[in-house]
Motif scaffolding. Structure first.
Motif, PDB file in Angstrom:
ATOM      1  N   PHE A  97      15.723  -2.998   3.675  1.00 41.37           N
ATOM      2  CA  PHE A  97      16.362  -2.421   2.487  1.00 41.37           C
ATOM      3  C   PHE A  97      15.283  -1.988   1.509  1.00 41.37           C
ATOM      4  O   PHE A  97      14.327  -2.725   1.254  1.00 41.37           O
ATOM      5  N   ILE A  98      15.469  -0.766   1.003  1.00 43.58           N
ATOM      6  CA  ILE A  98      14.523  -0.226   0.034  1.00 43.58           C
ATOM      7  C   ILE A  98      15.302   0.273  -1.173  1.00 43.58           C
ATOM      8  O   ILE A  98      16.326   0.948  -1.021  1.00 43.58           O
ATOM      9  N   ALA A  99      14.842  -0.078  -2.352  1.00 47.34           N
ATOM     10  CA  ALA A  99      15.470   0.417  -3.578  1.00 47.34           C
ATOM     11  C   ALA A  99      14.374   0.961  -4.480  1.00 47.34           C
ATOM     12  O   ALA A  99      13.346   0.305  -4.662  1.00 47.34           O
ATOM     13  N   VAL A 100      14.600   2.148  -5.006  1.00 46.60           N
ATOM     14  CA  VAL A 100      13.609   2.789  -5.873  1.00 46.60           C
ATOM     15  C   VAL A 100      14.308   3.293  -7.122  1.00 46.60           C
ATOM     16  O   VAL A 100      15.361   3.939  -7.019  1.00 46.60           O
ATOM     17  N   SER A 101      13.741   3.006  -8.276  1.00 41.85           N
ATOM     18  CA  SER A 101      14.320   3.553  -9.502  1.00 41.85           C
ATOM     19  C   SER A 101      13.332   4.509 -10.149  1.00 41.85           C
ATOM     20  O   SER A 101      12.113   4.361 -10.014  1.00 41.85           O
ATOM     21  N   ALA A 102      13.877   5.493 -10.836  1.00 39.53           N
ATOM     22  CA  ALA A 102      13.057   6.492 -11.510  1.00 39.53           C
ATOM     23  C   ALA A 102      13.889   7.099 -12.635  1.00 39.53           C
ATOM     24  O   ALA A 102      15.103   6.947 -12.669  1.00 39.53           O
ATOM     25  N   SER A 154       0.826  -1.197   0.000  1.00 37.29           N
ATOM     26  CA  SER A 154       0.000   0.000   0.000  1.00 37.29           C
ATOM     27  C   SER A 154       0.864   1.252   0.000  1.00 37.29           C
ATOM     28  O   SER A 154       0.577   2.239  -0.689  1.00 37.29           O
ATOM     29  N   ILE A 155       1.931   1.226   0.759  1.00 34.58           N
ATOM     30  CA  ILE A 155       2.847   2.367   0.805  1.00 34.58           C
ATOM     31  C   ILE A 155       3.507   2.555  -0.561  1.00 34.58           C
ATOM     32  O   ILE A 155       3.684   3.688  -1.033  1.00 34.58           O
ATOM     33  N   CYS A 156       3.858   1.458  -1.212  1.00 31.43           N
ATOM     34  CA  CYS A 156       4.455   1.543  -2.550  1.00 31.43           C
ATOM     35  C   CYS A 156       3.472   2.169  -3.529  1.00 31.43           C
ATOM     36  O   CYS A 156       3.849   3.026  -4.346  1.00 31.43           O
ATOM     37  N   ALA A 157       2.209   1.761  -3.438  1.00 33.73           N
ATOM     38  CA  ALA A 157       1.188   2.322  -4.332  1.00 33.73           C
ATOM     39  C   ALA A 157       1.045   3.816  -4.089  1.00 33.73           C
ATOM     40  O   ALA A 157       0.905   4.613  -5.013  1.00 33.73           O
ATOM     41  N   SER A 158       1.111   4.184  -2.825  1.00 34.72           N
ATOM     42  CA  SER A 158       1.015   5.591  -2.477  1.00 34.72           C
ATOM     43  C   SER A 158       2.209   6.372  -3.023  1.00 34.72           C
ATOM     44  O   SER A 158       2.057   7.482  -3.530  1.00 34.72           O
ATOM     45  N   ALA A 159       3.378   5.774  -2.948  1.00 35.72           N
ATOM     46  CA  ALA A 159       4.571   6.442  -3.479  1.00 35.72           C
ATOM     47  C   ALA A 159       4.422   6.659  -4.983  1.00 35.72           C
ATOM     48  O   ALA A 159       4.784   7.702  -5.522  1.00 35.72           O
ATOM     49  N   ARG A 160       3.875   5.674  -5.640  1.00 36.22           N
ATOM     50  CA  ARG A 160       3.710   5.789  -7.102  1.00 36.22           C
ATOM     51  C   ARG A 160       2.757   6.912  -7.460  1.00 36.22           C
ATOM     52  O   ARG A 160       2.877   7.532  -8.518  1.00 36.22           O
ATOM     53  N   SER A 161       1.777   7.162  -6.589  1.00 35.51           N
ATOM     54  CA  SER A 161       0.814   8.217  -6.904  1.00 35.51           C
ATOM     55  C   SER A 161       1.404   9.593  -6.648  1.00 35.51           C
ATOM     56  O   SER A 161       0.903  10.594  -7.136  1.00 35.51           O
ATOM     57  N   SER A 162       2.488   9.647  -5.891  1.00 38.26           N
ATOM     58  CA  SER A 162       3.075  10.952  -5.586  1.00 38.26           C
ATOM     59  C   SER A 162       4.318  11.264  -6.408  1.00 38.26           C
ATOM     60  O   SER A 162       4.658  12.434  -6.582  1.00 38.26           O
ATOM     61  N   TRP A 163       5.004  10.252  -6.870  1.00 38.00           N
ATOM     62  CA  TRP A 163       6.233  10.466  -7.648  1.00 38.00           C
ATOM     63  C   TRP A 163       6.223   9.601  -8.892  1.00 38.00           C
ATOM     64  O   TRP A 163       5.548   8.580  -8.953  1.00 38.00           O
ATOM     65  N   ASP A 164       6.996  10.028  -9.853  1.00 39.92           N
ATOM     66  CA  ASP A 164       7.088   9.303 -11.113  1.00 39.92           C
ATOM     67  C   ASP A 164       8.193   8.254 -10.970  1.00 39.92           C
ATOM     68  O   ASP A 164       9.383   8.568 -11.101  1.00 39.92           O
ATOM     69  N   LEU A 165       7.808   7.029 -10.687  1.00 42.54           N
ATOM     70  CA  LEU A 165       8.767   5.989 -10.364  1.00 42.54           C
ATOM     71  C   LEU A 165       8.756   4.879 -11.393  1.00 42.54           C
ATOM     72  O   LEU A 165       7.755   4.646 -12.072  1.00 42.54           O
ATOM     73  N   HIS A 166       9.868   4.189 -11.445  1.00 43.69           N
ATOM     74  CA  HIS A 166       9.912   3.012 -12.303  1.00 43.69           C
ATOM     75  C   HIS A 166       9.634   1.772 -11.467  1.00 43.69           C
ATOM     76  O   HIS A 166       8.525   1.265 -11.459  1.00 43.69           O
ATOM     77  N   SER A 167      10.630   1.322 -10.711  1.00 40.75           N
ATOM     78  CA  SER A 167      10.432   0.110  -9.915  1.00 40.75           C
ATOM     79  C   SER A 167      10.755   0.334  -8.443  1.00 40.75           C
ATOM     80  O   SER A 167      11.496   1.256  -8.094  1.00 40.75           O
ATOM     81  N   ILE A 168      10.174  -0.514  -7.616  1.00 41.69           N
ATOM     82  CA  ILE A 168      10.393  -0.430  -6.176  1.00 41.69           C
ATOM     83  C   ILE A 168      10.669  -1.831  -5.633  1.00 41.69           C
ATOM     84  O   ILE A 168       9.996  -2.788  -6.024  1.00 41.69           O
ATOM     85  N   ALA A 169      11.642  -1.933  -4.746  1.00 43.60           N
ATOM     86  CA  ALA A 169      11.864  -3.175  -4.008  1.00 43.60           C
ATOM     87  C   ALA A 169      11.962  -2.811  -2.533  1.00 43.60           C
ATOM     88  O   ALA A 169      12.667  -1.868  -2.174  1.00 43.60           O
ATOM     89  N   ALA A 170      11.210  -3.531  -1.692  1.00 38.32           N
ATOM     90  CA  ALA A 170      11.256  -3.278  -0.252  1.00 38.32           C
ATOM     91  C   ALA A 170      11.327  -4.621   0.447  1.00 38.32           C
ATOM     92  O   ALA A 170      10.487  -5.487   0.223  1.00 38.32           O
TER      93      ALA A 170
END
Lengths: 102, 196
Positions: free
Chosen positions: B100-105, B69-85
């Motif tokens: 560990f969290i990794a975010v690509s954009a 849910s947090i990942c979905a929320s992040a996607r709605s606020s920023w232009d992201l490619h992939s997320i790993a948590a």
């Protein structure tokens, strides 16, 4: 004309479950588990009970839970909930002490 | 396939170290010019006390749901490619990574801001607990982020995330049950679920 009124209410009301009970599963985590000594517990409560009612019943069973009541939150079926939410049969109620992930 | 937008959420059972490279590779993509990561590691001291280790447990199905849910929320606020948590359970010795969290954009501002958001939200709302173990006792930790947020958690349909970037206000931090508790039992019991 006179009609004989049967006072037995249970005969023709199979769908009404007022007065019956539901059984939920309570999950205890972290400090709550330390206090109760259990990871989970089936709990029978009357139909229409709220999560607060369930919590009150748990405190009766485990009085030491009182000491964390002020800082726990509750989750019903894996979603955070309020004290006024009504529990249904086979719901899963989690007692969530202050979290500390990360 | 290599360029697809994706999200990976994992809770690792005990005794599994986090393979940072795996998650960085997961979020890498030709079109993503930025990868931001956060690694939370066990510190050796807390308020002057020597920490021996941290022990983590989780309400696993709900934790996974919350992180997604947090990942979905992040996607709605920023232009992201992939997320790993990924979060580890069980004992995490000093120096090792527990989360560990990794975010690509495409651009770094999105990646960096989203990464911060993800860890801040995780600490505020995901049902994971850690016990800090010292040489002479142990205590369940409490995240201040959660204490500030806890009255709001059950509202708005019970979501783990308010769905937007929140300014965290500093309410009074009530450590109502934060007093040090000595626990005699060595193992408090950990919920294990095999990772997907």
């Amino acid at each position: 004309m006179e009609t004989q009124i049967k006072n037995d209410n249970s005969v023709d009301s199979p769908l009404v479950d007022e007065g019956s009970s539901v059984q939920i599963k309570v999950l205890f985590f972290a400090r709550a588990r330390d206090i109760t000594g259990l990871t989970e517990l089936p709990l029978d409560v009357s139909s229409g009970s709220t999560t607060q009612d369930c919590l009150n019943k748990l405190v009766v069973k485990f009085p030491s839970l009182e000491e964390i009541c002020g800082c726990i939150v509750l989750a019903l079926n894996e979603e955070y909930t309020t004290e006024s939410a009504i529990v249904k049969d086979r719901d899963e109620l989690a007692i969530i002490p202050p979290i500390s992930g990360g | 396939m290599a360029g697809e937008e994706k999200t990976l959420v994992e809770i690792l059972e005990e005794n599994n170290q986090i393979d940072l490279a795996k998650y960085i590779n997961y979020v890498s993509a030709p079109q993503a010019g930025a990868i931001a990561t956060f690694s939370g590691t066990t510190r050796d001291t807390f308020e002057g006390k020597t920490v021996v280790e941290l022990r983590y447990e989780a309400y696993v199905p709900m934790a996974i749901r919350c992180i997604k849910s947090i990942c979905a929320s992040a996607r709605s606020s920023w232009d992201l490619h992939s997320i790993a948590a990924v979060h580890r359970l069980g004992t995490v010795p000093v120096g090792e990574t527990s989360v560990f969290i990794a975010v690509s954009a495409t651009h770094r501002a999105d990646a960096l801001d989203a990464c911060k958001f993800l860890i801040d939200e995780l600490k505020a709302s995901v049902p994971i607990w850690k016990k800090e173990v010292y040489s002479n006792g142990e205590v369940w930790k409490e995240n201040s982020e959660f204490m500030e947020r806890r009255f709001e958690l059950g509202k708005n349909g019970g979501g783990c995330c308010n769905g937007r970037k929140t300014e965290t206000k500093t309410h009074s931090r009530k450590g109502c049950c934060a007093t040090k508790v000595k626990v005699n039992d060595e193992r408090a019991g950990v919920l294990d679920i095999s990772p997907r």
